[in-house]
Structure formats: structure tokens, C-alpha cells
Design an enzyme around this catalytic site. Sequence first.
Site, mmCIF file in Angstrom:
data_model
loop_
_atom_site.group_PDB
_atom_site.id
_atom_site.type_symbol
_atom_site.label_atom_id
_atom_site.label_comp_id
_atom_site.label_asym_id
_atom_site.label_seq_id
_atom_site.Cartn_x
_atom_site.Cartn_y
_atom_site.Cartn_z
ATOM 1 N N SER A 127 -2.757 21.270 -22.229
ATOM 2 C CA SER A 127 -2.760 22.084 -23.630
ATOM 3 C C SER A 127 -3.326 20.774 -24.689
ATOM 4 O O SER A 127 -3.962 21.273 -25.814
ATOM 5 C CB SER A 127 -1.669 22.629 -23.843
ATOM 6 O OG SER A 127 -0.403 21.815 -23.719
ATOM 7 N N HIS A 178 -0.016 19.108 -28.615
ATOM 8 C CA HIS A 178 -0.867 19.945 -29.252
ATOM 9 C C HIS A 178 -1.273 19.573 -30.694
ATOM 10 O O HIS A 178 -2.470 19.732 -30.793
ATOM 11 C CB HIS A 178 0.028 21.344 -29.816
ATOM 12 C CG HIS A 178 0.499 22.061 -28.210
ATOM 13 N ND1 HIS A 178 1.223 23.168 -28.206
ATOM 14 C CD2 HIS A 178 0.084 21.772 -26.899
ATOM 15 C CE1 HIS A 178 1.333 23.723 -27.142
ATOM 16 N NE2 HIS A 178 0.497 22.920 -26.095
#
EC number: 3.4.21.105
Length: 276
Positions: free
Chosen positions: A201, A254
Site C-alpha cells: 500500500s 500511506h
Amino acid sequence: MLMITSFANPRVAQAFVDYMATQGVILTIQQHNQSDIWLADESQAERVRVELARFIENPGDPRYLAASWQSGQTNSGLRYRRFPFLATLRERAGPVTWIVMLACVVVYIAMSLIGDQTVMVWLAWPFDPVLKFEVWRYFTHIFMHFSLMHILFNLLWWWYLGGAVEKRLGSGKLIVITVISALLSGYVQQKFSGPWFGGLSGVVYALMGYVWLRGERDPQSGIYLQRGLIIFALLWIVAGWFDWFGMSMANGAHIAGLIVGLAMAFVDTLNARKRT
């Protein structure tokens, strides 16, 4: 004549040709191992490439089907392959995209068979000072996923964004984005949670930031991300930060990944503008 691109699926090729015909650009299809698209008027090449990038981003857009109806070519008489979905997957992804996807799947299977901890001992961010020279650990954390939903979500975005970058900007650019974002997002995440984390991610968020800003500042690059999707990405970061869904998220990765992607896009577009 100039060859613009090739499609494995002739139906997809026909849809693009039909759409360009409604825009006043005549393209032809030549069938070889794939459906090769040729342009006679080379002065229109740049316009065709821009439209091709938009088409590749969303070939199912209703405007393309409408163009086929308008041209009367929804049934061209071609023999189509039985698995257009697989052909679409291939068309949107280059070798680096596929190698990373395969590595993630292999590691996920290994984690399912021999256990998460066993695999993490070999691939996780250095969890002991004596491991700091095992250089692969700074990157291999991106291949580890801890649930089916986790890996499916990440690989879908990786295929969608990474494939577009590789097809339009080359394998080298995708490798650079992946390596830098894996290293920096991993560094930030281990500061947040320690070394026991994994997932693609951080790289995915870097690609989101890169594709969105590159498309905004350099539309001629042929890549872009709808603003609604970048808003979704930001909301997902907020949701993870405040633990709205009770899910364990790599919030540090992230945020770091998104910043890395935005910074790389800014530098690349700045250099492109200087050259022009």
C-alpha cells in the site's frame, strides 16, 4: 503510415478505432499476432496518443460503445478471443507490473502454508541491528500481505496504476517509483509501528500521488487519475488514522508513500517544463 499500438483483443482495438472515427481521425487495423492499429496522417499522432491513454484508462466508458454503434461496427466479423478479460489484464500491464504481482501472490501463498511469522523472519524490515546489512529487507516487506482482502485491494490498485505508468512511461520509471517509495514508506512505518508490517500500500499510495499530479501538470504524459479517486485515497488515510473501521492500517506508509509520489511527479513535471 505510423503504428500507434497493438491490442491482444480485436474487439478492444475496434472500439478505439470506431471512437477515433467519430473524432475525425481515420485509423486502420491490421491483424497479425495482435491487432495492430495504424495511422495514415502522422500529423495527428500526438492527438491519437492522448486519446489512447484515456481509452486505456477506461475502455468500458459508454462513449466508446456509443461510437461503435454510431459507426455500425459493433459486430466487425472478427473472431474474438474467448477470454477478453484476461486480454485486458495483459494489455494494461508490463513485465515489472506482472513480476511484482506474481511475487506478492507467491509470498502470500507461502505465508498461508508455513505461517506469517516464518516468512516475516526472512522478509520483514530489519528487526535486529545485526540484520541491517541484509539490504533486501528494506524492500521485500511490500510483498507480504495478511489477508485475502489485503492482497486483492493492493494488487488491483497496483495493476491499475503501475500498469499505466509502465505502459506510458516505461518499466524504468515504475521501478524507480517502486524502489524509492518502498524504502521511504517502510522507514516511516517502522518508526510508527516497529518492523512487523507488510503490504504494497505504501507503493500504491506513491503511484496514486504520482499519477494524479503528473496528469494534472503534464497531460501530454498520457497518465491521469480522476480527482474523485485521489479524494478517496485521502479519505482512506483519514479513516485509517482515526481507526474508523477497526482495521489495522499502515498509516505511516500511506502518508509517506503519497508524499513521495507527489514529490516525484513534481520533480518530473518541473524538468519536463524546463525542457519545453
